[in-house]
Design a protein around this motif. Structure first.
Motif, PDB file in Angstrom:
ATOM      1  N   ILE A 300       0.708  -0.956  -0.580  1.00 57.38           N
ATOM      2  CA  ILE A 300      -0.071   0.230   0.422  1.00 57.38           C
ATOM      3  C   ILE A 300       1.042   1.320   0.011  1.00 57.38           C
ATOM      4  CG2 ILE A 300      -2.102  -1.134   1.147  1.00 57.38           C
ATOM      5  CD1 ILE A 300      -1.332   0.061   3.629  1.00 57.38           C
ATOM      6  N   GLY A 301       0.354   2.206  -0.720  1.00 54.06           N
ATOM      7  CA  GLY A 301       1.206   3.668  -0.271  1.00 54.06           C
ATOM      8  C   GLY A 301       1.189   4.083   1.509  1.00 54.06           C
ATOM      9  N   VAL A 302       1.707   4.792   1.544  1.00 53.84           N
ATOM     10  CA  VAL A 302       1.865   5.379   3.198  1.00 53.84           C
ATOM     11  C   VAL A 302       2.663   6.805   2.570  1.00 53.84           C
ATOM     12  CG1 VAL A 302       1.633   2.953   4.335  1.00 53.84           C
ATOM     13  CG2 VAL A 302       4.062   4.528   3.786  1.00 53.84           C
ATOM     14  N   ALA A 303       2.007   7.988   3.797  1.00 54.84           N
ATOM     15  CA  ALA A 303       2.561   9.565   3.871  1.00 54.84           C
ATOM     16  C   ALA A 303       3.851   9.760   3.854  1.00 54.84           C
ATOM     17  CB  ALA A 303       1.793  10.554   4.732  1.00 54.84           C
ATOM     18  N   ASP A 304       4.479  10.394   3.493  1.00 55.97           N
ATOM     19  CA  ASP A 304       5.783  10.546   3.424  1.00 55.97           C
ATOM     20  C   ASP A 304       6.204  11.413   2.966  1.00 55.97           C
ATOM     21  OD1 ASP A 304       8.728   9.709   3.295  1.00 55.97           O
ATOM     22  OD2 ASP A 304       8.860  10.301   1.527  1.00 55.97           O
ATOM     23  N   GLU A 305       6.694  12.581   4.172  1.00 55.31           N
ATOM     24  CA  GLU A 305       7.234  14.172   3.881  1.00 55.31           C
ATOM     25  C   GLU A 305       8.023  14.425   3.401  1.00 55.31           C
ATOM     26  OE1 GLU A 305       8.781  17.429   6.827  1.00 55.31           O
ATOM     27  OE2 GLU A 305       7.988  15.562   8.164  1.00 55.31           O
ATOM     28  N   ARG A 306       8.787  13.730   2.175  1.00 54.34           N
ATOM     29  CA  ARG A 306       9.796  14.120   1.356  1.00 54.34           C
ATOM     30  C   ARG A 306       9.266  13.779  -0.085  1.00 54.34           C
ATOM     31  NH1 ARG A 306      14.499  12.106  -1.256  1.00 54.34           N
ATOM     32  NH2 ARG A 306      14.495   9.848  -0.502  1.00 54.34           N
ATOM     33  N   LEU A 307       8.221  12.788  -0.203  1.00 48.53           N
ATOM     34  CA  LEU A 307       8.110  11.672  -1.483  1.00 48.53           C
ATOM     35  C   LEU A 307       6.858  12.125  -1.363  1.00 48.53           C
ATOM     36  CD1 LEU A 307      10.411   8.506  -1.508  1.00 48.53           C
ATOM     37  CD2 LEU A 307      10.924  11.058  -2.321  1.00 48.53           C
ATOM     38  N   GLU A 309       4.479   9.986  -0.735  1.00 47.79           N
ATOM     39  CA  GLU A 309       3.867   8.364  -0.388  1.00 47.79           C
ATOM     40  C   GLU A 309       4.908   7.991  -1.022  1.00 47.79           C
ATOM     41  OE1 GLU A 309      -0.941   7.881  -1.384  1.00 47.79           O
ATOM     42  OE2 GLU A 309      -0.081   8.853  -3.112  1.00 47.79           O
ATOM     43  N   VAL A 310       5.102   6.559   0.146  1.00 49.78           N
ATOM     44  CA  VAL A 310       6.351   5.254  -0.247  1.00 49.78           C
ATOM     45  C   VAL A 310       5.165   4.754  -0.569  1.00 49.78           C
ATOM     46  CG1 VAL A 310       7.756   6.780   0.179  1.00 49.78           C
ATOM     47  CG2 VAL A 310       6.546   5.082   2.216  1.00 49.78           C
ATOM     48  N   GLY A 311       5.885   3.029  -1.009  1.00 53.02           N
ATOM     49  CA  GLY A 311       5.508   1.822  -0.406  1.00 53.02           C
ATOM     50  C   GLY A 311       5.570   1.432   0.322  1.00 53.02           C
ATOM     51  N   LYS A 312       4.250   0.279   1.557  1.00 47.95           N
ATOM     52  CA  LYS A 312       4.335  -0.142   2.579  1.00 47.95           C
ATOM     53  C   LYS A 312       4.286  -1.231   2.426  1.00 47.95           C
ATOM     54  CE  LYS A 312       3.793  -1.178   6.937  1.00 47.95           C
ATOM     55  NZ  LYS A 312       2.558  -0.378   8.396  1.00 47.95           N
ATOM     56  N   ALA A 313       5.215  -2.590   2.624  1.00 51.21           N
ATOM     57  CA  ALA A 313       4.876  -4.130   2.103  1.00 51.21           C
ATOM     58  C   ALA A 313       4.524  -4.749   3.434  1.00 51.21           C
ATOM     59  CB  ALA A 313       6.180  -4.568   1.289  1.00 51.21           C
ATOM     60  N   TYR A 314       3.181  -5.651   2.970  1.00 46.33           N
ATOM     61  CA  TYR A 314       2.901  -6.490   4.231  1.00 46.33           C
ATOM     62  C   TYR A 314       3.334  -8.131   3.807  1.00 46.33           C
ATOM     63  CZ  TYR A 314       0.497  -2.314   6.579  1.00 46.33           C
ATOM     64  OH  TYR A 314       0.127  -1.132   7.512  1.00 46.33           O
ATOM     65  N   VAL A 315       4.106  -8.835   4.584  1.00 44.37           N
ATOM     66  CA  VAL A 315       4.500 -10.129   3.571  1.00 44.37           C
ATOM     67  C   VAL A 315       4.500 -11.004   4.878  1.00 44.37           C
ATOM     68  CG1 VAL A 315       6.496 -11.499   3.598  1.00 44.37           C
ATOM     69  CG2 VAL A 315       6.330  -8.871   2.395  1.00 44.37           C
ATOM     70  N   VAL A 316       3.999 -12.105   4.843  1.00 47.44           N
ATOM     71  CA  VAL A 316       3.948 -13.506   5.153  1.00 47.44           C
ATOM     72  C   VAL A 316       4.679 -14.863   4.567  1.00 47.44           C
ATOM     73  CG1 VAL A 316       2.595 -15.592   5.860  1.00 47.44           C
ATOM     74  CG2 VAL A 316       1.536 -13.091   5.514  1.00 47.44           C
ATOM     75  N   ASN A 362      -7.883  -2.097   2.736  1.00 48.19           N
ATOM     76  CA  ASN A 362      -8.680  -0.517   3.565  1.00 48.19           C
ATOM     77  C   ASN A 362      -8.375  -1.172   5.038  1.00 48.19           C
ATOM     78  OD1 ASN A 362     -10.474  -3.170   3.448  1.00 48.19           O
ATOM     79  ND2 ASN A 362     -11.836  -2.039   3.878  1.00 48.19           N
ATOM     80  N   ILE A 363      -8.169  -2.239   5.403  1.00 52.13           N
ATOM     81  CA  ILE A 363      -7.676  -2.065   6.351  1.00 52.13           C
ATOM     82  C   ILE A 363      -6.150  -2.392   6.654  1.00 52.13           C
ATOM     83  CG2 ILE A 363      -8.189  -4.067   8.432  1.00 52.13           C
ATOM     84  CD1 ILE A 363     -10.238  -5.420   7.466  1.00 52.13           C
ATOM     85  N   LEU A 364      -5.643  -3.028   5.896  1.00 49.62           N
ATOM     86  CA  LEU A 364      -4.160  -2.567   6.154  1.00 49.62           C
ATOM     87  C   LEU A 364      -4.164  -0.689   5.973  1.00 49.62           C
ATOM     88  CD1 LEU A 364      -2.588  -4.638   4.369  1.00 49.62           C
ATOM     89  CD2 LEU A 364      -3.027  -4.845   6.577  1.00 49.62           C
ATOM     90  N   ARG A 365      -4.630  -0.286   5.319  1.00 53.78           N
ATOM     91  CA  ARG A 365      -4.391   1.077   5.279  1.00 53.78           C
ATOM     92  C   ARG A 365      -4.850   2.219   6.703  1.00 53.78           C
ATOM     93  NH1 ARG A 365      -7.157   0.471  -0.247  1.00 53.78           N
ATOM     94  NH2 ARG A 365      -5.332   0.189  -1.373  1.00 53.78           N
ATOM     95  N   GLU A 366      -6.397   1.815   7.148  1.00 56.29           N
ATOM     96  CA  GLU A 366      -6.603   1.975   8.518  1.00 56.29           C
ATOM     97  C   GLU A 366      -6.022   1.936   9.840  1.00 56.29           C
ATOM     98  OE1 GLU A 366      -9.828   0.093   8.590  1.00 56.29           O
ATOM     99  OE2 GLU A 366     -11.170   0.631   7.002  1.00 56.29           O
ATOM    100  N   VAL A 368      -2.348   2.555   9.063  1.00 58.34           N
ATOM    101  CA  VAL A 368      -1.301   3.176   9.005  1.00 58.34           C
ATOM    102  C   VAL A 368      -1.964   4.835   9.420  1.00 58.34           C
ATOM    103  CG1 VAL A 368       0.376   4.822   7.689  1.00 58.34           C
ATOM    104  CG2 VAL A 368      -0.722   2.601   7.441  1.00 58.34           C
ATOM    105  N   PRO A 369      -1.040   5.291  10.765  1.00 50.50           N
ATOM    106  CA  PRO A 369      -1.596   6.472  11.382  1.00 50.50           C
ATOM    107  C   PRO A 369      -1.480   7.660  10.277  1.00 50.50           C
ATOM    108  CG  PRO A 369       0.730   5.781  12.832  1.00 50.50           C
ATOM    109  CD  PRO A 369       0.493   4.883  11.304  1.00 50.50           C
ATOM    110  N   GLN A 370      -2.718   8.321  10.657  1.00 52.03           N
ATOM    111  CA  GLN A 370      -2.410   9.635   9.308  1.00 52.03           C
ATOM    112  C   GLN A 370      -1.046  10.727   9.048  1.00 52.03           C
ATOM    113  OE1 GLN A 370      -4.910  10.049   7.585  1.00 52.03           O
ATOM    114  NE2 GLN A 370      -5.456   7.709   8.184  1.00 52.03           N
ATOM    115  N   ASP A 371      -0.798  10.430   9.917  1.00 44.85           N
ATOM    116  CA  ASP A 371       0.932  11.544  10.157  1.00 44.85           C
ATOM    117  C   ASP A 371       1.892  11.002   9.702  1.00 44.85           C
ATOM    118  OD1 ASP A 371       0.759   9.753  12.500  1.00 44.85           O
ATOM    119  OD2 ASP A 371       1.039  11.640  13.853  1.00 44.85           O
ATOM    120  N   ALA A 372       2.390   9.367   9.034  1.00 47.34           N
ATOM    121  CA  ALA A 372       3.450   8.465   9.112  1.00 47.34           C
ATOM    122  C   ALA A 372       3.896   9.208   8.099  1.00 47.34           C
ATOM    123  CB  ALA A 372       2.434   7.254   8.201  1.00 47.34           C
TER     124      ALA A 372
END
Length: 372
Positions: A300-307, A309-316, A362-366, A368-372
């Motif tokens: 998913i994409g998460v907020a990033d101050e510089r870029l 958004e950046v990618g975050k990977a959830y892995v099993v 959508n659950i994974l996105r929820e 992630v803190p809004q100020d991530a």
């Protein structure tokens, strides 16, 4: 009590049902908003199922293990109804458990399993896979999410499927859209969603409403008999989804390759932008799936101050393997463009999924803190 109805009365009742009458109403998954009732007619339902069954190769006496629920197009049409139409044995499976599925395959000689990639990934992840006899498996039918090429190979080599087919569809088209042939080369099955069924048009449309040439990505649009009659009691959403020319706008990004096979990039809504570059999670997930320790992955994409958004990977991880967040990020940097690399990785024992087996981003996105 059916015996109390005479043949004449049955025939009279059947005669009142027309090909365009409402046959059923399935609801969209709700992962992109409030679920909507998709109205489907009798003729388009049977015609779409028959075309699909012919293309993938469903046979009389096949033993079909139906894991997706019957309120979902995959379980209902590609499981229950196709069994009635083809004379196959319908074998419902109440709850998804990889061990129980492998046990049923061995004991009841299952030959066909339709379902999303998560079902097959779960079977491959089971620590006791080698103890089960899966030699009866003939055909695996998947689609509905990212289907990494390595998953196709493992379904053949480790689960023993003689044939694996991949396709693309959505509830608004009866669950169908495009499909590979069972005889297509492995490369086509692994990397594309095949071609449209006869009588169905699939095109790629740009933001300006014009069709795009092969090789250029844009929104996938579909027209033909498989397109729904409309959303139940929702003419506004119907008009927004089906344009005046009859094209159904899917919200998916894709393109046609030089052989005319559809390649799905991602959902429009899932795309995120890293430093000005468009990132499609589905593409990144396909690459990450080639890592030897990764069994299941969601990006998913998460907020990033510089870029931005950046990618975050959830892995099993795969059973019996190990990898750290640093290992996976280092591997990513060596195997994909820098802007596509996930900036963080979270390793988990499992990921949240819907009853249909789709990872609930959508659950994974929820989480992630809004100020991530």
């Amino acid at each position: 009590s059916g015996d109390s109805i005479s043949d004449a009365e049955l025939a009279a009742r059947e005669a009142t049902v027309g090909p365009d009458d409402l046959c059923d109403m399935l609801f969209t998954s709700g992962t992109t908003g409030y679920p909507k009732g998709v109205m489907y007619g009798h003729q388009q339902c049977l015609q779409a199922i028959d075309a699909w069954a012919t293309r993938v190769g469903i046979r009389e006496h096949d033993r079909i293990l139906v894991i997706p629920p019957f309120f979902h197009a995959f379980g209902y049409r590609s499981g229950a109804i196709v069994s009635l139409m083809r004379g196959a044995v319908l074998m419902p499976h109440l709850t998804y458990d990889a061990g129980e599925i492998l046990k049923r395959v061995a004991e009841e000689k299952i030959s066909v399993i339709p379902g999303p990639p998560a079902i097959f990934q779960g079977m491959l992840q089971h620590p006791d896979l080698a103890k089960f006899d899966t030699s009866s498996l003939r055909l695996g039918v998947t689609g509905g999410a990212v289907v990494p090429s390595i998953l196709i190979r493992r379904m053949r080599e480790e689960l023993g499927f003689a044939g694996v087919v991949n396709g693309y569809g959505l509830t608004e088209c009866g669950g169908y859209g495009t499909m590979c042939l069972a005889s297509d080369p492995d490369e086509v099955i692994a990397n594309t969603a095949g071609k449209a069924a006869p009588g169905v048009e699939v095109r790629i449309m740009g933001d300006d409403g014009h069709f795009l040439p092969d090789g250029k990505p844009g929104e996938v649009v579909i027209r033909g008999y498989i397109v729904m009659k409309g959303y139940f009691n929702d003419p506004k959403s119907t008009a927004k989804t089906i344009d005046p020319e009859g094209w159904l706008h899917t919200g998916d990004i894709g393109y046609f390759d030089s052989d005319g096979n559809l390649r799905i990039e991602d959902r429009l809504k899932d795309m995120y932008i890293t430093g000005g570059f468009n990132c499609y999670p589905a593409e990144i997930e396909r690459i990450l799936s080639q890592h030897p320790a990764i069994g299941i992955v969601a990006v998913i994409g998460v907020a990033d101050e510089r870029l931005g958004e950046v990618g975050k990977a959830y892995v099993v991880l795969r059973p019996g393997t190990s990898a750290t967040e640093k290992d996976i990020i280092d591997w990513s940097r060596a195997n994909m463009a820098n802007y596509k690399c996930p900036r963080s990785v979270e390793i988990r024992p499992s990921l949240p999924t819907s009853p249909q087996g789709k990872v609930l981003k959508n659950i994974l996105r929820e989480e992630v803190p809004q100020d991530a």
